[in-house]
Motif scaffolding. Structure first.
Motif, short mmCIF file in Angstrom:
data_model
loop_
_atom_site.label_atom_id
_atom_site.label_comp_id
_atom_site.label_asym_id
_atom_site.label_seq_id
_atom_site.Cartn_x
_atom_site.Cartn_y
_atom_site.Cartn_z
N ARG A 195 0.83 -1.20 0.00
CA ARG A 195 0.00 0.00 0.00
C ARG A 195 0.86 1.25 0.00
O ARG A 195 0.43 2.29 -0.47
N PHE A 196 2.06 1.11 0.57
CA PHE A 196 2.92 2.30 0.63
C PHE A 196 3.88 2.35 -0.54
O PHE A 196 4.05 3.38 -1.14
N SER A 197 4.49 1.21 -0.86
CA SER A 197 5.45 1.24 -1.94
C SER A 197 5.50 -0.11 -2.63
O SER A 197 5.74 -1.13 -2.00
N GLU A 198 5.25 -0.08 -3.92
CA GLU A 198 5.27 -1.33 -4.69
C GLU A 198 6.67 -1.89 -4.75
O GLU A 198 6.90 -3.09 -4.62
N ALA A 199 7.65 -1.00 -4.95
CA ALA A 199 9.03 -1.46 -5.14
C ALA A 199 9.53 -2.17 -3.89
O ALA A 199 10.13 -3.24 -3.95
N VAL A 200 9.23 -1.55 -2.74
CA VAL A 200 9.69 -2.16 -1.49
C VAL A 200 9.04 -3.52 -1.31
O VAL A 200 9.68 -4.50 -0.91
N ARG A 201 7.76 -3.60 -1.64
CA ARG A 201 7.07 -4.88 -1.49
C ARG A 201 7.72 -5.95 -2.36
O ARG A 201 7.98 -7.06 -1.92
N ASN A 202 7.97 -5.59 -3.62
CA ASN A 202 8.56 -6.58 -4.52
C ASN A 202 9.89 -7.07 -3.98
O ASN A 202 10.19 -8.26 -3.98
N ARG A 203 10.72 -6.12 -3.52
CA ARG A 203 12.03 -6.53 -3.01
C ARG A 203 11.90 -7.37 -1.75
O ARG A 203 12.63 -8.33 -1.55
N LEU A 204 10.94 -6.97 -0.92
CA LEU A 204 10.73 -7.73 0.32
C LEU A 204 10.33 -9.17 -0.01
O LEU A 204 10.83 -10.13 0.60
N ALA A 205 9.46 -9.31 -1.01
CA ALA A 205 9.03 -10.65 -1.39
C ALA A 205 10.24 -11.48 -1.83
O ALA A 205 10.42 -12.63 -1.42
N PHE A 206 11.09 -10.85 -2.64
CA PHE A 206 12.28 -11.57 -3.09
C PHE A 206 13.17 -11.92 -1.91
O PHE A 206 13.67 -13.05 -1.80
N LEU A 207 13.33 -10.95 -1.01
CA LEU A 207 14.21 -11.18 0.14
C LEU A 207 13.71 -12.34 0.99
O LEU A 207 14.50 -13.17 1.46
N LEU A 208 12.40 -12.40 1.19
CA LEU A 208 11.86 -13.47 2.03
C LEU A 208 12.19 -14.83 1.44
O LEU A 208 12.61 -15.75 2.15
N VAL A 209 12.00 -14.93 0.13
CA VAL A 209 12.25 -16.22 -0.50
C VAL A 209 13.75 -16.51 -0.54
O VAL A 209 14.20 -17.62 -0.25
N ALA A 210 14.51 -15.47 -0.88
CA ALA A 210 15.96 -15.66 -0.94
C ALA A 210 16.49 -16.04 0.44
O ALA A 210 17.42 -16.86 0.55
N ALA A 211 15.90 -15.44 1.48
CA ALA A 211 16.36 -15.77 2.83
C ALA A 211 16.18 -17.25 3.10
O ALA A 211 17.05 -17.90 3.69
#
Lengths: 483, 478, 106, 161
Positions: free
Chosen positions: A26-42
């Motif tokens: 809701r606040f930032s699409e870019a941050v969300r996308n990166r967070l999603a990647f980070l979660l999986v990469a983690a």
């Protein structure tokens, strides 16, 4: 202690983190996308850190006793870590691919939520050490794939999503009956307890049949396979994720976990399953030969290849099982690549009908080359990774003395070569069909190329995965077949 | 302590009815009733955690109520508190006329008193009295708007409920004849002692069962359920589906047939059969429904079937599963009826053929209904899964595998009709609606989120609920 | 004594069961909402008589009487509410024929 | 014993008349009569207080309620009456038959003593029981009357508006 925390995080990071994604979005699409990647990469990185200790034959366990024996048990052994690494790695690349693929559709928040939750559930399923936990995560993957297949909200899509959901849930309920029968017989859902109990009282045939129904429905094997081609209406990264990397492998993995590691099946059962797998491989290969929808063909190809993986597990000798594990890795990489290519083609030409496509070799060369490489791997052409996997599975079958079944599968392999060449021919060669086609976005093409390169490298550097699998096998076989 | 649960709402009822103008202002009424219900939720949560036990009951000296609070009662009080609170919340955003508000709150209070007392009582005739009080308050609530459907639903409910009461009264007369008393303890002793009046006891048990099955609305006696549920105003259908029929039918069934009467084989088989038929028949019937609320009503019949089925297994574990399913069902069925209320408020109809594509317009309703539906269908990790699982394990352990398998596979049927509901209502094309579209009110949205949160939390924290309320139940079941 | 009571019980039971049959028949066969309520009343009467009889037989007439008194209070309130519903059914449909109610549902 | 049997017989007859009679007014009178007979039986069964209650409330008040309801709703014209009568008699012939058969069967059934009944225990005063032992029922009565009052307010009061 620390290892247990890592294990817990591998599962819980994506599962819990997924629910923050729509909020962040809701606040930032870019941050969300990166967070999603980070979660999986983690998840991938953390699984990687578990690798050394697991390869030293350590088993990491988290156990929390809950009432009525519904214990919360996570177990990380070599097989689980291997599987977790494969699926989280492929998922991470798929998420990168979907950054641009999904960016112009609605409901992006839901998409990332479901994908990351799916991966989290997959991690939970891989590591779960009790049947009930396994079932819980199994159904979560069902829910998420239901929403993902029906992602575009059109009536036909939603109907197909419902069909897929109902079929897998029905299978899962049959499996649950099998689990409950085990629970009533052994008094526990804990796999270790069951393993000991089964040594004294052998499994009843009905229980095996019920559990197999669930496995077959999830991995889309013959009698229960029809949902998988229909699920092709989903967004391409999703189909890649579902079909290639993760979803259908769940069934195979659970088969290995339950019937190879925990409670080894008798020879007659293994033969029956091998025959089912053979039939599945042939029938779906035939369907792939005549279908004209690009994604359906690749989906049928998946059903066919799943047959090979089952075959390797059923022969229950070292080389066959090793072949199957290698197959999971190689097929995951190559098939994900194929689906992502199909996604690019579909998005840029607006069609999935291979009779209307042609000459894309010239307009999208990188995609074409990647498609070819991934196809080679699936066909089993040396030196691609798929070759070694296929070779080992069939070698294992021959070693076990199933000459006829080996022949059937060889025939299946030939069919694979045929239909994949047909697709390549019709899509990429010949006249230029639609002039508007152009190469996909850089990040998408990069992902596709990465899968292609990895398929090739997997074959050239076969010794690395092979060494690891050798250790996995040792742990599996020595644990399962007392010598 | 237990009599507080009866006297507090009663005092509130008296205060509300005092002839002071300022007391009747809405600004005072809603928070008072809501606060009372929240207090009930808090107390009934803490009681089993041993926090409330130390407080002596000052009223116990004046009134000989003979109430007793065990873990079964306390989880029932919790459910009543939650659902009644939600119903009041929903009503506060749907009723505005002052007279109606006054009537509604009075009747809600009466029905809460009735239900609270019902779950605390240990005398079979007083039980009847308070079940009847609850029913009376609800008749008036359903009929309050006096529309054609509302009146018809009320009349059907009223007649069948009264017939059920006659069954129960007859049974009470036989118990009185055989035992010479109407208290649970005396009846339980009579059952245990195996006296020469065994025939009268059996007769009474059978008649009571008939009455209760009507009140539960399970299959041979289910005719009134869809009418009453769909005829009632939105807030009342939440209360009716969530707790009223559950407490006055299912709870009494659980209490009497689980802890007081001793079931013989014939009775067990009857319960099992009724349960399994309800599960399957109602699931098939709901496949053909076109009205949201009627579909939910049939689903409710089907879910009550699981509870009856578990009771038929007659083991402590099955009883635990039945009570857990009771809790879950009350929560998620209320959730779904709140969703229906939200649709009704927004579109003015609950006919599924006239609704479509609401998923993008009503995000909260769509998401929470999904949770409710999946929980009803028993998809893990939501709460409905665990209770069904316990029931089915109990059936397996009790040597009834056929019933267990049918009950389990019926969940696929449940899933099927809920998926079709979801497809019609929330996906697909947006159908233009005649009613003016207003924004969803805070009360409805809040209750949706609250109930969905409870459903998820009960699913993830099932161990807590089992340890706190349910496993102690094994001791009171014989 | 016991035989006497038993005979008494028999006579009363015959009447009570007949009352139940009459009331049930009235509910099932009537096409008028007020008549349905009357049938209900007969059922309740039968139950009342049974409770009093039970009290007499087990020697707890006091208990039985208190029960019956409470029962009568509830009965009358139920009848008041039911009459109200009947009244409104008539206002809505200009009829108190329950068949016409069912036709509305479709 | 004989007077009890006569009363029981009359009770059943009154109930049958209540159900069989054509006009609703007669039906209500029949119900009141049933109540009166019931209250006489209660008196015979050593329950005078309940009998008084039954007499005043059921025979009196309920009849009044029904009469009010009927006067609000009954609008059958004189011409329709014969048709109604015919319809009713056809419909209720079955009842007479059932009651006759059931009565015969029941008399046969209850001829032999079936039950071992417990001996009567010590007697208690009704007031003691009602006011000292069954507080909850008293509370219930209060609340039920409140609910009834609300029912009246909802169903009957609005009409004047």
């Amino acid at each position: 202690m620390e290892k247990q925390l890592i294990l817990f995080l591998i599962v819980m990071l994506p599962v819990a983190g997924a629910f923050f994604l729509p909020v962040v979005g809701r606040f930032s699409e870019a941050v969300r996308n990166r967070l999603a990647f980070l979660l999986v990469a983690a998840s991938f990185v953390l699984s990687l850190t578990l690798l050394p200790s697991v390869l030293n034959n350590q088993v990491i366990t988290i156990s929390q006793n809950l009432p009525l024996g519904f214990n919360f048990i996570l177990t990380a052994d070599a097989l689980a870590v291997f599987m977790a690494m494969v699926s989280s790695f492929i998922s991470a690349i798929i998420i990168v691919y979907s950054f641009t693929y999904i960016s112009h559709y609605e409901n992006r928040g839901e998409y990332y939520l479901m994908v990351v939750l799916f991966l989290g559930a997959m991690m939970g399923l891989v590591f779960s050490g009790s049947l009930i936990l396994l079932y819980v995560f199994w159904e979560i993957t069902g829910i998420t794939s239901w929403r993902l297949i029906g992602f575009f909200r059109e009536k036909q899509h939603v109907l197909r999503a419902d069909k897929a959901f109902l079929m897998t849930v029905f299978g899962a309920l049959l499996m649950l009956i099998g689990f409950i029968r085990l629970y009533v017989e052994t008094g526990s859902f804990d796999l270790q307890v069951i393993k000991e109990a089964v040594k004294i009282h052998p499994l009843s045939g009905l229980t095996v049949a019920l559990i197999m129904a669930g496995i077959l429905s999830k991995s889309a094997t013959l009698p229960l396979h029809t949902w998988l081609p229909d699920a092709g209406v989903a967004p391409s990264p999703v189909t890649a994720l579902l079909h290639a990397a993760v979803l259908v492998k769940i069934g195979v993995y659970v088969f290995a976990r339950l019937f190879v590691v925990t409670m080894p099946l008798d020879i007659p059962w293994m033969n029956v399953i091998a025959i089912i797998a053979a039939a599945s491989a042939l029938v779906s290969a035939g369907a792939a030969l005549i279908d004209t929808d690009l994604k359906r063909i690749i989906a049928y190809s998946t059903i066919s290849q799943i047959g090979f993986i089952f075959l390797g597990f059923t022969v229950s000798n070292e080389i066959g099982v090793a072949g199957s594990l290698l197959y999971i890795l190689m097929h995951g990489l190559a098939k994900a690549g194929l689906f992502l290519c199909a996604g690019i083609i579909e998005q840029n030409t607006k069609t999935k009908d291979i009779t209307k496509l042609g000459g894309l070799m010239y307009t999208m060369p990188v995609t074409a080359l990647s498609f070819l490489f991934c196809s080679f791997s699936v066909m089993g052409i040396p030196p691609f990774g798929g070759f070694f996997a296929k070779y080992m599975v069939i070698a294992g079958t021959l070693q076990a003395g199933h000459l006829a079944i080996a022949f059937v599968f060889l025939f299946g392999a030939v069919l694979t070569i045929l239909y994949l060449f047909r697709v390549f021919n019709m899509v990429f060669m010949g006249d230029v069909g639609s002039s508007s086609a152009k190469e996909g976005s850089p990040s998408m093409v990069f992902c596709v190329a990465l899968f292609a390169v990895l398929s090739l490298l997997g074959g050239i550097l076969i010794s690395y995965p092979n060494n690891m699998i050798a250790i996995v096998i040792k742990q599996m076989i020595t644990g399962s077949i007392p010598t | 302590m237990p009599s507080l649960f009866v006297l507090t709402p009663f005092l509130l009822l008296v205060v509300v009815n005092l002839p002071f103008k300022f007391l009747r202002k809405q600004i005072a009424l809603w928070p008072a009733v809501g606060g009372m219900l929240v207090a009930q939720v808090v107390f009934s949560t803490f009681y089993p955690l041993n926090i409330g036990r130390g407080i002596a009951d000052p009223f116990e000296q004046f009134f000989m109520f003979g109430l007793s609070l065990d873990s079964l009662s306390s989880i029932m009080l919790l459910i009543i508190g939650i659902v009644a609170f939600v119903s009041v919340l929903v009503a506060s955003s749907m009723i505005s006329e002052e007279r109606q508000v006054f009537h509604f709150l009075n009747l809600i209070l009466i029905s809460v008193i009735g239900m609270n007392t019902t779950v605390l009582i240990s005398d079979i005739f007083s039980l009847y009295v308070f079940v009847e009080i609850t029913a009376l308050a609800v008749f008036v609530l359903i009929a309050m708007e006096k529309g054609k459907f509302a009146i018809e639903g009320t009349f059907k409910y009223l007649i069948l409920s009264a017939v059920a009461s006659v069954f129960m009264l007859t049974a009470i007369a036989f118990f009185l004849m055989a035992v010479g008393s109407t208290s649970f303890a005396a009846i339980k002793d009579a059952f245990a002692s195996n006296s020469s009046d065994a025939f009268l006891l059996k007769l009474g048990t059978g008649l009571f069962l008939c009455g209760l099955l009507i009140k539960c609305g399970v299959v041979p006696f289910h005719g009134w359920v869809p009418d009453a549920y769909s005829a009632a105003p939105a807030s009342v259908s939440v209360l009716l589906a969530g707790v009223v029929t559950k407490v006055s039918g299912v709870y009494v069934l659980l209490r009497l047939f689980g802890t007081v009467f001793i079931l013989n084989a014939a009775l067990q088989n009857t319960l099992l059969l009724v349960g399994i038929i309800s599960i399957c028949f109602a699931a098939f019937a709901s496949l053909t429904q076109t009205d949201f609320k009627r579909m939910l009503a049939y689903s409710s019949i089907s879910q009550v079937g699981y509870i009856v089925l578990a009771l038929g297994a007659a083991t402590p574990l099955a009883f635990v599963g039945a009570v857990f399913h009771f809790f879950n069902h009350a929560i998620f069925k209320s959730l779904l009826f709140v969703n229906a209320a939200s649709l009704e408020k927004r579109l003015g109809t609950t006919d599924m053929d006239k609704i479509g594509g609401m998923g993008s317009k009503m995000k909260v309703t769509s998401a929470t209904s999904l949770i409710g539906l999946l929980s009803t269908a028993g998809i893990p990790p939501l709460s409905g899964f665990w209770s069904k699982l316990i029931i089915i394990i109990a059936l397996f352990s009790a040597g009834r595998p056929v019933y267990a398998v049918i009950a389990l596979l019926a969940s696929a049927l449940t899933l099927a009709y809920f998926l079709s509901l979801e497809r019609k209502v929330f996906f697909g094309k947006v159908v233009a609606s005649p009613a003016a579209e207003t924004k969803a009110s805070f009360g409805i949205t809040f209750s949706e989120v609250l109930l969905a949160a409870i459903t998820v939390a009960a699913g993830l924290g099932f161990a807590f609920i089992l340890n706190t309320w349910l496993l102690p139940l094994k001791e009171i079941v014989h | 004594m016991s035989a006497d009571l038993s005979q008494l019980f028999g006579h009363f039971m015959i009447a009570i069961i007949l009352l139940f049959i009459i009331g049930a028949y009235c509910i099932l066969a009537s096409f008028n909402m007020v008549r349905i309520l009357i049938g209900l009343e007969i059922l309740i009467k039968a139950a009342t008589l049974l409770i009093i009889l039970a009290g007499y037989i087990c020697g707890r007439t006091a208990l039985a009487q208190t029960i019956v008194i409470t029962l009568i209070v509830i009965e009358i309130v139920v009848m008041v509410v039911a009459s109200g519903v009947t009244l409104w059914a008539f206002r809505n449909n200009e009829s108190i024929d329950p068949r016409k109610l069912s036709e509305l549902k479709g | 014993m004989s007077i009890d049997i006569i009363l029981l017989f009359c009770l059943v007859l009154a109930a049958i008349w209540t159900v069989m009679t054509v006009r609703l007014i007669h039906s209500i009178i029949g119900l009141a009569l049933t109540s009166v007979l019931l209250s006489a039986l209660m008196y015979r069964l050593a329950s005078p207080l309940a009998a008084v209650f039954e007499l005043s409330v059921c025979a009196g008040l309920i009849s009044v309620i029904f009469l009010v309801t009927v006067s609000f709703t009954q609008r059958v014209s004189k011409e329709e009456m014969p048709a109604r009568r015919k319809e009713r008699f056809v419909r209720f012939w079955g009842l007479l038959f059932i009651v006759a058969v059931a009565g015969l069967l029941l008399i046969l059934f209850f001829k032999a003593p079936q039950f071992q009944l417990p001996p009567p225990a010590g007697e208690q005063n009704v007031r003691d029981v009602l006011w000292n032992l069954r507080h909850l029922d008293m509370l219930g009565q209060v609340i039920v009357l409140l609910a009834g009052a609300l029912g009246v307010a909802v169903f009957f009061k609005e009409h004047k508006k």
